[in-house]
Design an enzyme around this catalytic site. Sequence first.
Site, PDB file in Angstrom:
ATOM      1  N   ASP A 122      31.203  32.065  32.250  1.00 58.71           N
ATOM      2  CA  ASP A 122      32.266  31.676  33.168  1.00 58.71           C
ATOM      3  C   ASP A 122      33.422  31.106  32.353  1.00 58.71           C
ATOM      4  O   ASP A 122      33.218  30.301  31.427  1.00 58.71           O
ATOM      5  CB  ASP A 122      31.756  30.626  34.152  1.00 58.71           C
ATOM      6  CG  ASP A 122      32.760  30.339  35.253  1.00 58.71           C
ATOM      7  OD1 ASP A 122      32.786  31.108  36.229  1.00 58.71           O
ATOM      8  OD2 ASP A 122      33.515  29.353  35.134  1.00 58.71           O
TER       9      ASP A 122
ATOM     10  N   ASN B 241      46.346  30.883  35.793  1.00 62.37           N
ATOM     11  CA  ASN B 241      47.149  31.425  36.894  1.00 62.37           C
ATOM     12  C   ASN B 241      48.289  30.480  37.272  1.00 62.37           C
ATOM     13  O   ASN B 241      49.424  30.911  37.536  1.00 62.37           O
ATOM     14  CB  ASN B 241      46.265  31.680  38.114  1.00 62.37           C
ATOM     15  CG  ASN B 241      45.338  32.871  37.921  1.00 62.37           C
ATOM     16  OD1 ASN B 241      45.672  33.812  37.197  1.00 62.37           O
ATOM     17  ND2 ASN B 241      44.171  32.824  38.533  1.00 62.37           N
TER      18      ASN B 241
ATOM     19  N   HIS C 102      49.624  35.113  37.756  1.00 59.54           N
ATOM     20  CA  HIS C 102      48.410  35.894  37.967  1.00 59.54           C
ATOM     21  C   HIS C 102      48.300  37.075  36.994  1.00 59.54           C
ATOM     22  O   HIS C 102      47.185  37.514  36.683  1.00 59.54           O
ATOM     23  CB  HIS C 102      48.355  36.399  39.413  1.00 59.54           C
ATOM     24  CG  HIS C 102      48.065  35.305  40.396  1.00 59.54           C
ATOM     25  ND1 HIS C 102      46.797  34.817  40.607  1.00 59.54           N
ATOM     26  CD2 HIS C 102      48.882  34.596  41.214  1.00 59.54           C
ATOM     27  CE1 HIS C 102      46.831  33.856  41.523  1.00 59.54           C
ATOM     28  NE2 HIS C 102      48.100  33.703  41.912  1.00 59.54           N
TER      29      HIS C 102
ATOM     30  N   ASP D 154      44.972  38.093  34.861  1.00 59.09           N
ATOM     31  CA  ASP D 154      44.374  39.423  34.714  1.00 59.09           C
ATOM     32  C   ASP D 154      44.238  39.799  33.248  1.00 59.09           C
ATOM     33  O   ASP D 154      43.239  40.409  32.831  1.00 59.09           O
ATOM     34  CB  ASP D 154      45.231  40.472  35.431  1.00 59.09           C
ATOM     35  CG  ASP D 154      45.154  40.362  36.941  1.00 59.09           C
ATOM     36  OD1 ASP D 154      44.252  39.643  37.441  1.00 59.09           O
ATOM     37  OD2 ASP D 154      45.986  40.988  37.628  1.00 59.09           O
TER      38      ASP D 154
ATOM     39  N   GLU E 266      36.054  34.919  37.731  1.00 59.13           N
ATOM     40  CA  GLU E 266      36.022  34.775  36.275  1.00 59.13           C
ATOM     41  C   GLU E 266      34.601  34.667  35.736  1.00 59.13           C
ATOM     42  O   GLU E 266      34.373  34.146  34.651  1.00 59.13           O
ATOM     43  CB  GLU E 266      36.840  33.551  35.853  1.00 59.13           C
ATOM     44  CG  GLU E 266      36.319  32.218  36.358  1.00 59.13           C
ATOM     45  CD  GLU E 266      36.882  31.826  37.715  1.00 59.13           C
ATOM     46  OE1 GLU E 266      36.870  30.624  38.010  1.00 59.13           O
ATOM     47  OE2 GLU E 266      37.332  32.709  38.470  1.00 59.13           O
TER      48      GLU E 266
END
Length: 383
Positions: A258, A266, A271, A275, A301
């Site tokens: 994680d 973000n 954002h 990505d 994530e």
Amino acid sequence: MNLDTESLRVAFAVVAFTLGVLFYFADFRSTRSPYSAWWCVSMALFLAGSATFLLEETPNRWLANPVGNALLVGGAASIWASARSLRAVPASAWILAGGPACSALAAAVDSPATNPWAGDLVFLVTMCLMIGLAARELALGDTEVSRLRMAMAIAAASVAAFYFCRLLAFVRDGPRGSWYNAYVGPAPTTLMGMAFLAVASFSMFALSSENQTKVLRTAATQDGLTGLLNRAGFLDAAGDRLRRFRVDGNHGALVLADLDHFKSINDNHGHAAGDTALKAFAGACRAAVRSGDLAGRMGGEEFVLLLPGVSALRAQAIAADISDRFEAAGAAAGFTMPTASYGIIPIEEDAADLEQLISAADIALYIAKSLGRNRSIIGASYT
């Protein structure tokens, strides 16, 4: 009734035109795949090439061999490009253009206005080479090649072998030789070409359908952003692998990862940066694991790895390698990548249900988070 070469070439052009139209409307318009597009291009080039040779009995015969040879070699090169697209590998432009260009040049300097075999030696070499390359591409695959694809590879290899025999006969017997003209001359070659195009086109249609099914199956199990397995794809593949563990007595490790403080990426960078980070972590996973390992994105994530034959300590070293690669990706991205935390569970031969293993890894991951993140924790073996 004996058919002359000109009549056979007209018939060949009609066959190429009919098959091209059928393939365009039956396959390309629905799939729009590079595979179908290249096959349609090959039909068009074979049609044009065969029609060009009808100029041999006209004052423009000087165009017949240079243009006709180039178009036919271009058709063979397009078959190679079509086969290559099945592996999602782009066709080399210099190969696509080089063969036709060499064939045209060889014919142009060989007195095409008076020599009906102008440039045929180079033409035969390039046709043999291009169709042979197409056969090789059809035979190549990832882990397995379908029977249909292998049958097409054998058919293409047979045509390449025919052109090789024609080349040997051309060199040994000459274009005026009785053996050459009776068995491998223009008329037998045109008949063979018609038969091959007819069989190959219908096989290519079936192969295109098979390839589309494979693409759809891959899309259903692949995460659209990272290219790793999605949750459903991973659970299905990992479940099968664990059942084999029990039968074969294998062991391994499950790693749940994680990204730490991912929300801040973000919030601070947008954002698109988030990505980019997810794709970079997926790339680090692919680079660190073996081809037989499973890597998936569970959602958000969170990522998961199944590592057959790997101890928990080795899995911990792989997790560290992933983190190092992920951190290095920040330089190219233009921002600092977040750290990652890992929960690792050893898998014994009598491993528990996959969902239980993931739950156990999640507990280990929670401990890693609670201890300050940016670390891996090995949980107890869950059986």
